[in-house]
Design a protein around this motif. Structure first.
Motif, PDB file in Angstrom:
ATOM      1  N   ILE A   1       0.988  -1.280  -0.083  1.00 15.99           N
ATOM      2  CA  ILE A   1      -0.049  -0.024  -0.064  1.00 15.99           C
ATOM      3  C   ILE A   1       0.847   1.345   0.165  1.00 15.99           C
ATOM      4  N   ALA A   2       0.580   1.938  -0.930  1.00 19.17           N
ATOM      5  CA  ALA A   2       1.355   3.538  -0.980  1.00 19.17           C
ATOM      6  C   ALA A   2       0.517   4.367  -0.259  1.00 19.17           C
ATOM      7  N   LEU A   3       1.119   5.064   0.560  1.00 21.45           N
ATOM      8  CA  LEU A   3       0.290   6.304   1.278  1.00 21.45           C
ATOM      9  C   LEU A   3       0.306   7.525   0.516  1.00 21.45           C
ATOM     10  N   ARG A   4       0.315   7.309  -0.804  1.00 21.59           N
ATOM     11  CA  ARG A   4       0.390   8.738  -1.773  1.00 21.59           C
ATOM     12  C   ARG A   4      -0.967   9.284  -2.195  1.00 21.59           C
ATOM     13  N   GLY A   5      -2.172   8.818  -1.491  1.00 30.27           N
ATOM     14  CA  GLY A   5      -3.515   9.287  -2.031  1.00 30.27           C
ATOM     15  C   GLY A   5      -3.412  10.792  -2.366  1.00 30.27           C
ATOM     16  N   LYS A   6      -3.274  11.469  -1.193  1.00 33.75           N
ATOM     17  CA  LYS A   6      -3.358  12.869  -1.457  1.00 33.75           C
ATOM     18  C   LYS A   6      -2.383  13.480  -2.634  1.00 33.75           C
ATOM     19  N   GLU A   7      -1.055  12.836  -2.523  1.00 36.20           N
ATOM     20  CA  GLU A   7      -0.119  13.507  -3.622  1.00 36.20           C
ATOM     21  C   GLU A   7      -0.692  13.126  -4.784  1.00 36.20           C
ATOM     22  N   VAL A   8      -1.145  12.008  -5.094  1.00 37.69           N
ATOM     23  CA  VAL A   8      -1.680  11.595  -6.539  1.00 37.69           C
ATOM     24  C   VAL A   8      -2.933  12.485  -6.928  1.00 37.69           C
ATOM     25  N   MET A   9      -3.659  12.695  -5.680  1.00 38.24           N
ATOM     26  CA  MET A   9      -5.057  13.391  -6.021  1.00 38.24           C
ATOM     27  C   MET A   9      -4.826  14.704  -6.305  1.00 38.24           C
ATOM     28  N   ASP A  10      -3.908  15.369  -5.640  1.00 38.96           N
ATOM     29  CA  ASP A  10      -3.396  16.967  -5.970  1.00 38.96           C
ATOM     30  C   ASP A  10      -2.699  17.019  -7.229  1.00 38.96           C
ATOM     31  N   GLU A  11      -2.145  15.984  -7.869  1.00 36.75           N
ATOM     32  CA  GLU A  11      -1.523  15.962  -9.187  1.00 36.75           C
ATOM     33  C   GLU A  11      -2.669  16.028 -10.336  1.00 36.75           C
ATOM     34  N   LEU A  12      -3.390  14.912 -10.144  1.00 38.24           N
ATOM     35  CA  LEU A  12      -4.435  14.868 -10.872  1.00 38.24           C
ATOM     36  C   LEU A  12      -5.614  15.773 -11.163  1.00 38.24           C
ATOM     37  N   ASN A  13      -5.872  16.458 -10.234  1.00 39.85           N
ATOM     38  CA  ASN A  13      -6.574  17.533  -9.980  1.00 39.85           C
ATOM     39  C   ASN A  13      -6.077  18.814 -10.695  1.00 39.85           C
ATOM     40  N   ARG A  14      -4.703  18.969 -10.396  1.00 43.34           N
ATOM     41  CA  ARG A  14      -3.986  20.133 -10.876  1.00 43.34           C
ATOM     42  C   ARG A  14      -3.803  19.856 -12.710  1.00 43.34           C
TER      43      ARG A  14
END
Length: 79
Positions: A1-14
């Motif tokens: 499990i990678a705890l990068r949900g927020k990082e991934v989400m922020d990049e995708l929304n950007r």
């Protein structure tokens, strides 16, 4: 499990913001855990038959965009 949900989400929304309103869009929001991201269509479905044709296309688009933000050794299981 990678705890990068927020990082991934922020990049995708950007990326979605940079693309503007070109066709179908996505919105990425936090899910239950820090490692989860929920992808929803930017434009809601209505009660028309034509919207049924958008569902699968929208799901494929969201999946494709999610995969662009993952590292080479990461996968995004769907449920």
């Amino acid at each position: 499990i990678a705890l990068r949900g927020k990082e991934v989400m922020d990049e995708l929304n950007r990326k979605e913001t940079l693309n503007g309103n070109k066709g179908e869009g996505c919105h990425f929001v936090p899910e239950y855990g820090a490692w989860m991201v929920e992808a929803t269509p930017k434009r809601p479905y209505n009660g028309y038959t034509s919207d049924l044709l958008r569902v699968e296309r929208s799901m494929r688009l969201r999946r494709k965009r999610m995969l662009t933000a993952l590292g080479e050794n990461e996968v995004a299981p769907t449920m």
